[in-house]
Each structure stands twice: as C-alpha cells, then as structure tokens.
Design a protein around this motif. Structure first.
Motif, PDB file in Angstrom:
ATOM      1  N   GLU C  11       0.822  -1.292  -0.034  1.00  0.00           N
ATOM      2  CA  GLU C  11      -0.013   0.130  -0.153  1.00  0.00           C
ATOM      3  C   GLU C  11       0.826   1.423  -0.213  1.00  0.00           C
ATOM      4  N   GLY C  12       1.812   1.263   0.735  1.00  0.00           N
ATOM      5  CA  GLY C  12       2.813   2.676   0.956  1.00  0.00           C
ATOM      6  C   GLY C  12       3.608   2.653  -0.297  1.00  0.00           C
ATOM      7  N   ALA C  13       4.061   1.638  -0.539  1.00  0.00           N
ATOM      8  CA  ALA C  13       4.987   1.622  -1.963  1.00  0.00           C
ATOM      9  C   ALA C  13       4.181   1.821  -3.179  1.00  0.00           C
ATOM     10  N   LEU C  14       2.788   1.816  -3.257  1.00  0.00           N
ATOM     11  CA  LEU C  14       2.077   2.258  -4.411  1.00  0.00           C
ATOM     12  C   LEU C  14       1.734   3.463  -4.401  1.00  0.00           C
ATOM     13  N   PHE C  15       1.533   4.015  -3.120  1.00  0.00           N
ATOM     14  CA  PHE C  15       0.947   5.449  -2.961  1.00  0.00           C
ATOM     15  C   PHE C  15       2.493   6.331  -3.049  1.00  0.00           C
ATOM     16  N   ALA C  16       3.638   5.614  -2.955  1.00  0.00           N
ATOM     17  CA  ALA C  16       4.906   6.595  -3.007  1.00  0.00           C
ATOM     18  C   ALA C  16       5.162   6.758  -4.458  1.00  0.00           C
ATOM     19  N   SER C  17       4.703   5.971  -5.356  1.00  0.00           N
ATOM     20  CA  SER C  17       5.182   5.691  -6.800  1.00  0.00           C
ATOM     21  C   SER C  17       4.197   6.284  -7.592  1.00  0.00           C
ATOM     22  N   ARG C  18       4.462   7.320  -8.693  1.00  0.00           N
ATOM     23  CA  ARG C  18       3.693   7.870  -9.591  1.00  0.00           C
ATOM     24  C   ARG C  18       3.474   6.972 -10.819  1.00  0.00           C
ATOM     25  N   GLU C  19       4.601   6.204 -11.126  1.00  0.00           N
ATOM     26  CA  GLU C  19       4.534   5.047 -12.083  1.00  0.00           C
ATOM     27  C   GLU C  19       3.806   3.930 -11.583  1.00  0.00           C
ATOM     28  N   PRO C  20       3.171   2.994 -12.439  1.00  0.00           N
ATOM     29  CA  PRO C  20       2.481   1.693 -11.926  1.00  0.00           C
ATOM     30  C   PRO C  20       3.727   0.974 -11.607  1.00  0.00           C
ATOM     31  N   MET C  21       3.362   0.069 -10.454  1.00  0.00           N
ATOM     32  CA  MET C  21       4.306  -0.756  -9.923  1.00  0.00           C
ATOM     33  C   MET C  21       4.240  -2.213 -10.525  1.00  0.00           C
ATOM     34  N   SER C  22       5.311  -2.721 -11.134  1.00  0.00           N
ATOM     35  CA  SER C  22       5.045  -4.222 -11.619  1.00  0.00           C
ATOM     36  C   SER C  22       5.588  -5.063 -10.443  1.00  0.00           C
ATOM     37  N   ILE C  23       5.103  -6.352 -10.574  1.00  0.00           N
ATOM     38  CA  ILE C  23       5.103  -7.380  -9.619  1.00  0.00           C
ATOM     39  C   ILE C  23       6.797  -7.324  -9.502  1.00  0.00           C
ATOM     40  N   TYR C  24       7.497  -7.346 -10.256  1.00  0.00           N
ATOM     41  CA  TYR C  24       8.887  -7.416 -10.286  1.00  0.00           C
ATOM     42  C   TYR C  24       9.696  -6.260  -9.274  1.00  0.00           C
ATOM     43  N   GLN C  25       9.052  -5.328  -9.386  1.00  0.00           N
ATOM     44  CA  GLN C  25       9.656  -4.168  -8.358  1.00  0.00           C
ATOM     45  C   GLN C  25       8.756  -4.429  -7.213  1.00  0.00           C
ATOM     46  N   MET C  26       7.798  -4.905  -6.885  1.00  0.00           N
ATOM     47  CA  MET C  26       7.238  -5.215  -5.741  1.00  0.00           C
ATOM     48  C   MET C  26       8.043  -6.107  -4.803  1.00  0.00           C
ATOM     49  N   LYS C  27       8.604  -7.301  -5.707  1.00  0.00           N
ATOM     50  CA  LYS C  27       9.619  -8.263  -5.137  1.00  0.00           C
ATOM     51  C   LYS C  27      10.866  -7.541  -4.699  1.00  0.00           C
ATOM     52  N   LYS C  28      11.277  -6.340  -5.520  1.00  0.00           N
ATOM     53  CA  LYS C  28      12.350  -5.768  -5.025  1.00  0.00           C
ATOM     54  C   LYS C  28      12.368  -4.993  -3.759  1.00  0.00           C
ATOM     55  N   LEU C  29      10.939  -4.379  -3.287  1.00  0.00           N
ATOM     56  CA  LEU C  29      10.910  -4.123  -2.010  1.00  0.00           C
ATOM     57  C   LEU C  29      11.484  -4.637  -0.861  1.00  0.00           C
ATOM     58  N   PHE C  30      11.727  -6.018  -1.082  1.00  0.00           N
ATOM     59  CA  PHE C  30      12.051  -6.714   0.110  1.00  0.00           C
ATOM     60  C   PHE C  30      13.644  -7.014   0.087  1.00  0.00           C
ATOM     61  N   GLY C  31      14.389  -6.575  -0.962  1.00  0.00           N
ATOM     62  CA  GLY C  31      15.901  -6.489  -0.934  1.00  0.00           C
ATOM     63  C   GLY C  31      16.311  -7.834  -0.729  1.00  0.00           C
ATOM     64  N   ASP C  32      17.156  -8.065   0.383  1.00  0.00           N
ATOM     65  CA  ASP C  32      17.840  -9.443   0.544  1.00  0.00           C
ATOM     66  C   ASP C  32      16.920 -10.250   1.108  1.00  0.00           C
ATOM     67  N   GLN C  33      15.804  -9.674   1.599  1.00  0.00           N
ATOM     68  CA  GLN C  33      14.981 -10.825   2.444  1.00  0.00           C
ATOM     69  C   GLN C  33      14.030 -11.682   1.453  1.00  0.00           C
TER      70      GLN C  33
END
Lengths: 267, 189, 189
Positions: C11-33
């Motif tokens: 939810e936070g990441a989607l509101f932080a980004s002006r561009e649509p967020m891909s599944i790939y980017q969502m996975k990136k949110l978790f870094g090394d985790q």
C-alpha cells in the motif's frame, strides 16, 4: 442509396465556429482554400466527407474543371502549403482516371480485372483512412491521465526522496541551447533580439520579490554595492518588465515615490 | 455534490495533489458552488485522518497545508527500490531547462515557439521538483500563463555565481543556417 | 517484516510511486529478504483493492503494473484547482497515434500512405516526448526508415492493460467496402 455513417461526422470547426459553407464537389473556391486545408486532414478526408455527407457522385464530377482550378491553386500556394496542395492534385488526377475509364466503353468479352480498377483502389484507400479516422476518435475518447483521471500519490519519506536524481553537466545545457538556437534559426525567417542575461536575471529577481510583496519601491531594487552598473541593470529590467506587460509602475503624483506592482488585468 | 461526499472530494484531491493542500485550495475545489467553511473542512479532515489510522499513509498538517504521507516505518522497504544508478534527463528536458535559463522569465508558450514542440507538463514538473526552476509570476495575457525562471539552487548546482556566467551558447552553434546556405551557394558556383 | 504487514508495505509503495508498480518491483521492495511469490502478492493486492472500494481512490491494473488512481467522478472538482487546460491533441496527431497504436510497428511512410498526407516531424516528436511512441527498429528497405511503436507508458496513460484493449475501430464503420463499390457501379450505369 448512400448509407450514412451513424451519428454525426465531425463538422469542421474553423477558429471555433463551424464551417457552414462546404464545397459541393472537389472544387474549392480560392478564398476558402486555406480554411479547407486546415479543416480537413487531406484529400482523402475531404473526399470521404463529400461521399458520406454530400452524396457526392464521383462519376459526375467535372474533372477537367477541377483540375484546371487545382492548377491555379498551385501558383497561389507557392509560399504556403505547397505539399498539401500537391496531395489534392494527386487526388484530382486519380478521379480523372476513374472518370475517363467510366466514359470509355469496355472491350466486349474482356472482364475487367478488379486489381486494375482504380475505383476499387480508391475505395480501399478511403475505407482504410476512415478506419484510422475512427480509431483516432475512439482513442481520444478513452479516459486519459491528467484529463479524465488523476494518479493518486502520497509524499514519500525523506530518505526515499534523496535518491540521486540525474546530474547535468553545464556543457550539456549549453549544447542543448546551442542546438535549439541552430534549429530555431533554420526554421524562422527573422531573428529576435533578446535582452542580455544580466537583465533577464534581474527581471526574474524583481518578479520573485513581487511574489512576497504586493509592491516595491524603486529603491528596493537598487542594491548599494552594485554601483552604477547595478542601477542600470535594474532600470533596464524594470523597463523590460513594463514593456512585456509583466509589471506596472505607479506614481501618485509628480515627484512622489514610484512603486512597482505586478501587472493586473485592470491596471 | 449530491452523491459524492465532501470527505471523498477532499480525500481524492489530497491524493491527486503533489503539494500540501491549503484550506484556500480546498475551497477552490467547489468552483462556483458554495464552498464549505473552514470549520467544516477541518472537521472532515480530522475524521479522514482518523480513518487512515493504521494504514500505510497518514494525513498530516504541514506548513503549506494538508497532505497524505507514507508512514516512516516503510522507509527501509522503499529504499530497496532506489539503488539503481540515476537516469539521464531527456533532450526535451535539457532544452526546456536551457530555454528557461537563457530566456527567463519565459512562459511555456514561448518555449514551445522556439522548440517547435509542445512542452510536456511532466518536464516542467520534473525541473520544478528538482528545485531548478520556479514560477515567478504570471503573464497578463489570456490564460495568464506562468512565467518560469531558474532558482538559486540551479546556480549552485551548476557552480555558477550568476546567470551571466552561463557560457554564450551562440558561439557553439556549429552550422547556422547562413553557413549552410553559403555552402550551397559555393557548391552551385 | 515482523510487525509491518505485507499489505501495508505494498500500500505504501503504491502510494509512493507515480508510475505503476510491476510485480517485479514489488518483489524488489524486500531487498535481501525472501520476497513473497507473485501469487501471494496478487492475493494481497486483490484484498487491498477491496478495502479501497467506496473510497476516493481505487487500485487499478494497467500495462506497467498496479497504481492507485483518483476515481473518475472527482475529476470535475480537481479541474477547479488549476487554470491550465489539459493538453488537447490535433486530429493529425491523434490519427498518427492511432496508426502507430493499431498498425505497429509502422514507418512514417506507411502512415503517410494511409492518411494521404505527409506526417509532420513535429507530430512524431510531440508523441515521442510525451513518451507514447518510440523507435523500435528500422525497416530493411532503402533509407532504413524508423519503425514506430507505442510504449508501455502509452497504455498506462490511457488506462489499458494491453493493446488488445484498444477499441475495435473496424466495428465503428457502418458501410462496408462492397456497398461503396456498388454505389459507384449504380451511379455509372
């Protein structure tokens, strides 16, 4: 019978007002030429309009007359939109061919090949163009960002924001401007004189100061320490701002303080 | 306003706006209709803030007004998105910036006239967000277009003391039109 | 991830980004985790979308991914905030864009052949700068003309998931080719 397209085909708008007098055939009166060139996207568009709306009979067109008139446009158009007039001329040539074939008796027993039929080719092109025209209208009706809907966004936390934005080297900026100037020169007949940069900067400074305060006195803008050159720059900037209608100078009576204000519609 | 509630209007406007929204701007949302009073607005804002308790964004009041903000605890996650190297500005962006730097104060229309292409809103926004340009006023012509100028930060970031230190771009033009024409003349001789 | 839920992070990441967020980017949110699977992400996105039912923003999927957008009915209110009119495009520009969208990849020459008029360079530039079209290659014919195609941003900006969602233009035409030909035949008799 002509089948009309459902709904209204867009009627051309010229400078906001609808075009009422439309050509009855491909002949365009010279004084309306510019209007027609602006209102239609080209000869296909015009022809499509004429067939759909005016029940134009392609066969009945006086092609010789149109061709003669088209030729006279070319002289008229030399300075204006020559390439566009040429496209209309090509269309007139095509219609002439269609007409001449229609007038000639076809040899007995020889079935005319569909592929050679210029009418078939013209109709194929007209329909293809009509498809594009309709697609363009459909595309324009789709909801579009910033016009029909807006992106929802919230402020990011600070650290997130501090990711390195692109850097620009001064030389890149200068080069970009150089290219712009070169391009502008190629496309414009006359060169516009611009104020020197120092004056333009001072103009921005004055406007910036006027954002916070409704009015300034002249002395607010003359900065001690800049010397005479500074006064001259400020003075030139104010004159330029007034000339461009961005500021107004106000003096209650002769000899009294002169104020600079943001220009408003009613001053 | 019948079936869309005041709360929903404010909520949407706050999410659509990139800057904090002042009470004055909130009243502007209603155009010619009767705008709610400041008291009403604040009441609705308070209840909106409450509804967003526990969500990923919160409604807060800052100097310029109200805005939705992503909650701080999400920062480490968001930071994972940004390790990529900075992108580059497009040619259109650079040319727009150059026009503003050299011709300020200038309107978008004036930039368009020289560039021969419409200037995308996004470009102006990008440069504004970067802190390099700002609106210094409005030109008193129909539409009151914004007048754009560069900022002190622009000078700082480019290592300039003043705009006069900008190199003279006219010297850099490699092949001005006249030269091209000269060349053509020579060839035809 | 202990006390912050997956839903809140998205939810936070989607509101932080002006561009649509891909599944790939969502996975990136978790870094090394360990990142959640696409299935998990889609499940959470669906439940998030449901929670925002009836609010002023809704979660939408477009070609580039997911984004929050303000619901359409609020657009007239938002329009009151700015004097600027949203850009309108000329028929020539829209027809060029339509040709590229429906016939891509396509060369300028091919667009000109169908439209029956030359395609202005400025139109192509405007569309490129808007980020809606791009050069995807060159046709191997004399002159190697550029092949133009639409971008993901074009789909995003028109709220589409794919080109297949474009309205079917052929359906819009009432008179089929044969009828037109018949008309001409009758007239020439």
């Amino acid at each position: 019978m002509i089948t009309h397209v459902q709904g209204e085909l867009p009627i051309a708008l010229i400078e906001g007002s609808p075009l009422t007098q439309l050509p009855e055939d491909l002949y365009i009166p010279p004084d309306a030429l510019e209007v027609i060139l602006d209102a239609f996207e080209g000869p296909l568009d015009l022809l499509l309009y004429l067939i759909r709306r005016q029940n134009l009979d392609i066969i009945q067109i006086n092609v010789a007359e149109i061709t003669r008139q088209y030729m006279s446009y070319i002289a008229l158009l030399e300075a204006m939109r020559f390439e566009l007039a040429a496209e209309y001329l090509v269309m007139a040539a095509m219609l002439a061919e269609i007409k001449s074939r229609a007038l000639m008796p076809s040899p007995v027993g020889s079935e005319e090949d569909e592929e050679d039929d210029p009418r078939a080719e013209l109709i194929r092109r007209l329909l293809e163009y009509e498809t594009v025209k309709m697609s363009a209208e459909a595309l324009d009706e789709l909801p579009r960002v910033d016009r029909d809907f807006h992106i929802a966004e919230a402020q990011k936390p600070d650290i997130y924001k501090r990711t390195a934005p692109p850097t620009v080297d001064l030389s890149e900026l200068v080069l970009a401007f150089g290219e712009l100037l070169a391009r502008a020169r190629l496309s414009s007949a006359h060169q516009i004189e611009w104020e020197p940069l120092s004056t333009r900067q001072r103009m921005s400074d004055v406007l910036m100061k006027l954002k916070d305060r409704s009015e300034l006195t002249l002395s607010d803008l003359f900065i001690a320490g800049e010397g005479r050159a500074g006064v001259v720059v400020s003075f030139l900037a104010i004159l330029e701002l007034v000339r461009e209608g961005l500021c107004a100078l106000i003096q209650a009576k002769q000899g009294s303080q002169i104020y600079i204000r943001r220009a408003t519609q009613d001053v | 306003m019948s079936d869309i509630g005041l709360k929903q209007i404010l909520e949407g406007a706050l999410f659509a706006s990139r800057e904090p929204m002042s009470i004055y701007q909130m009243k502007k949302l209603f155009g010619d209709q009767k705008a709610p009073t400041e008291g009403m607005l604040r009441e609705v804002l308070a209840s909106l803030a409450e509804e967003y308790q526990g969500r990923a964004v919160s409604l807060i009041e800052v100097a310029g007004g109200f805005r939705f903000q992503v909650i701080d605890v999400l920062t480490p996650y968001l930071a994972n998105l940004t390790d990529e190297k900075p992108s580059r500005y497009s040619r259109a962006t650079l040319e727009t910036l150059a026009m503003i730097a050299y011709r300020q104060p200038v309107t978008r229309g004036e930039i368009e006239a020289v560039r021969g292409v419409a200037v995308n809103t996004q470009i102006v926004r990008t440069l504004e967000e970067r802190g390099w340009i700002t609106v210094v006023g409005h030109k008193e012509v129909p539409g009151r277009p914004a007048l754009l100028a560069t900022t002190t930060q622009f000078l700082n970031d480019f290592g300039l003391k003043s705009l006069e230190e900008l190199p003279n771009a006219e010297d850099l033009i490699v092949t001005p039109a006249e030269d091209l024409l000269d060349q053509m003349d020579n060839q035809s001789e």
